[in-house]
Scaffold this active site. Structure first.
Site, PDB file in Angstrom:
ATOM      1  N   GLY A  17     -11.394 -13.692  -4.373  1.00 37.32           N
ATOM      2  CA  GLY A  17     -11.886 -14.432  -3.214  1.00 37.32           C
ATOM      3  C   GLY A  17     -13.103 -13.787  -2.573  1.00 37.32           C
ATOM      4  O   GLY A  17     -13.916 -13.152  -3.269  1.00 37.32           O
ATOM      5  N   ILE A  51      -5.548 -17.724  -2.236  1.00 35.44           N
ATOM      6  CA  ILE A  51      -4.644 -18.730  -1.669  1.00 35.44           C
ATOM      7  C   ILE A  51      -5.187 -19.279  -0.349  1.00 35.44           C
ATOM      8  O   ILE A  51      -4.733 -20.305   0.126  1.00 35.44           O
ATOM      9  CB  ILE A  51      -3.212 -18.185  -1.448  1.00 35.44           C
ATOM     10  N   ASP A  52      -6.169 -18.572   0.257  1.00 35.94           N
ATOM     11  CA  ASP A  52      -6.645 -18.957   1.591  1.00 35.94           C
ATOM     12  C   ASP A  52      -7.532 -20.201   1.600  1.00 35.94           C
ATOM     13  O   ASP A  52      -7.718 -20.821   2.636  1.00 35.94           O
ATOM     14  CB  ASP A  52      -7.429 -17.797   2.227  1.00 35.94           C
ATOM     15  N   ARG A  80      12.561 -20.405  17.421  1.00 31.63           N
ATOM     16  CA  ARG A  80      12.892 -19.373  16.419  1.00 31.63           C
ATOM     17  C   ARG A  80      11.731 -19.230  15.432  1.00 31.63           C
ATOM     18  O   ARG A  80      11.092 -20.230  15.079  1.00 31.63           O
ATOM     19  CB  ARG A  80      14.164 -19.753  15.681  1.00 31.63           C
TER      20      ARG A  80
HETATM   21  O1  F6P Z   1      -6.403 -13.300   1.037  1.00 28.74           O
HETATM   22  C1  F6P Z   1      -5.101 -13.557   0.665  1.00 28.74           C
HETATM   23  C2  F6P Z   1      -4.144 -13.015   1.687  1.00 28.74           C
HETATM   24  O2  F6P Z   1      -2.827 -13.294   1.260  1.00 28.74           O
HETATM   25  C3  F6P Z   1      -4.331 -13.507   3.120  1.00 28.74           C
HETATM   26  O3  F6P Z   1      -3.776 -14.775   3.330  1.00 28.74           O
HETATM   27  C4  F6P Z   1      -3.689 -12.428   3.925  1.00 28.74           C
HETATM   28  O4  F6P Z   1      -4.222 -12.366   5.223  1.00 28.74           O
HETATM   29  C5  F6P Z   1      -4.031 -11.192   3.127  1.00 28.74           C
HETATM   30  O5  F6P Z   1      -4.289 -11.620   1.804  1.00 28.74           O
HETATM   31  C6  F6P Z   1      -2.963 -10.143   3.115  1.00 28.74           C
HETATM   32  O6  F6P Z   1      -3.481  -9.034   2.464  1.00 28.74           O
HETATM   33  P1  F6P Z   1      -2.613  -7.864   1.859  1.00 28.74           P
HETATM   34  O7  F6P Z   1      -1.843  -8.426   0.698  1.00 28.74           O
HETATM   35  O8  F6P Z   1      -3.602  -6.841   1.443  1.00 28.74           O
HETATM   36  O9  F6P Z   1      -1.684  -7.439   2.953  1.00 28.74           O
END
Ligand code: F6P
Length: 323
Positions: free
Chosen positions: A102, A126-127, A247
């Site tokens: 990404g 995935i973002d 919740r």
């Molecule tokens: O960029 C993908 C992602 O899953 C984001 O959605 C999330 O903020 C980040 O990576 C989390 O990063 P890490 O796996 O390094 O904690």
């Protein structure tokens, strides 16, 4: 072109393995040697590079994650780290590199291409926040994982007339949250691109109960100012006045670990294959992505200089559909 390498970098995404497999097998079909780099740019700097054959990528298309491993490598963000990586590429006789990842990964790819090394990026996160691709590898599967969780929460929420908040990933982008809210039939959605304060959410949830619903589901993006933590805190402090409890479920990395669905397997395959074709054309320093349903190459310089903006029209639709 005789010898290429492939790496995966940043957050793993379901469908990365399909892309690796496609790069390896289409590269081999062109008569090239294909090498794999372990753990992204960290493996490039340390020279953790090995030959990949057709059998090495057998049985991986249905697996989530990445067989090459991935990393977020701070050292590669320094000039010294990049030169060390470049030196490894030369030492291994590698003539071009395919970078599957990404925003951070493509920033690294651009830096290498600025050092005159041939690089082609493959859009994967995935973002869905990467400029140069309308949809990226992993989004569809991550969305389906979120939906499975939301569907299940709705079942138990309805049984108890409860309100639930589900936090989904997405870094600073609200795409996953917005799509999950629409496809999951949520009552409210909170994304970073449009501020929503907790009182407005409480009003939406009250309206849901008022409309005769037995549940109230809020989907919140992790990057929103009031994410799960912020919302939970507000609702706890004001529970008596607001009249109901909220919740919280944080899906977190569960979303990244799914087995890729057909869409991500095909997207990974098509983008990976297009990356080696791009090396044949000899035009590198580009990102291979999907634009308006067609595979497209966008200069990495353009990719890193721009931010993909979220289309906010579905947000209005989400609110209409939540009545
Ligand atoms: O960029 C993908 C992602 O899953 C984001 O959605 C999330 O903020 C980040 O990576 C989390 O990063 P890490 O796996 O390094 O904690």
């Amino acid at each position: 072109m005789k010898r290429i390498a492939v790496l995966t970098s940043g957050g793993d995404a379901p469908g990365m393995n399909a892309a690796i497999r496609a790069v390896v097998r289409t590269g081999l079909a062109k008569g090239w040697d294909v090498l794999g780099v372990r753990c992204g740019y960290a493996g490039l700097i340390s020279g953790d590079i090995f030959t990949l054959g057709a059998r090495d990528v057998g049985g991986i298309i249905q697996r989530g994650g990445t067989i090459l491993g991935s990393a977020r490598c701070l050292e590669f963000q320094t000039g010294q780290g990049r030169l060390a990586a470049l030196s490894q590429l030369h030492q291994h006789g590698i003539e071009a590199l395919v970078v599957i990842g990404g925003n951070g990964s493509q920033t690294g790819a651009h830096a290498l291409s600025e050092l005159d090394f041939p690089v082609v990026g493959v859009a994967s996160t995935i973002d869905n926040d990467l400029y140069g691709s309308d949809i990226t590898i992993g989004v569809d599967t991550a969305l389906n994982v979120s939906l499975e969780a939301i569907d299940r929460l709705k079942v138990t929420a309805s049984s108890h007339r409860r309100a639930f908040l589900v936090e989904v990933m997405g870094h600073k982008c609200g795409y996953l949250a917005l799509m999950a809210a629409i496809a999951g039939g949520a009552e409210a959605v909170i994304i970073p691109e449009e501020e929503t304060d907790p009182e407005a959410v409480a009003t939406e949830l009250r309206a849901a109960y008022g409309n005769g619903k037995a549940h109230a589901i809020v989907v919140v993006a992790e990057g929103a100012r009031y994410n799960a933590e912020g919302m939970a805190q507000h609702f706890k402090t004001h529970q008596e006045r607001l009249g109901f409890e909220l919740r919280v479920t944080r899906l977190g990395h569960v979303q990244r670990g799914g087995a890729p669905g057909s869409f991500d397997r095909l997207l990974g395959t098509n983008l990976g294959a297009a990356a080696t074709d791009q090396l044949v054309i000899g035009e590198h320093g580009v990102l291979i992505g999907l634009l308006k349903g067609e595979i497209a190459a966008t200069p990495l310089a353009e990719v890193v200089a721009n931010r993909k903006s979220l289309d906010l029209r579905p947000l209005r639709l989400a609110r209409i559909l939540a009545q």
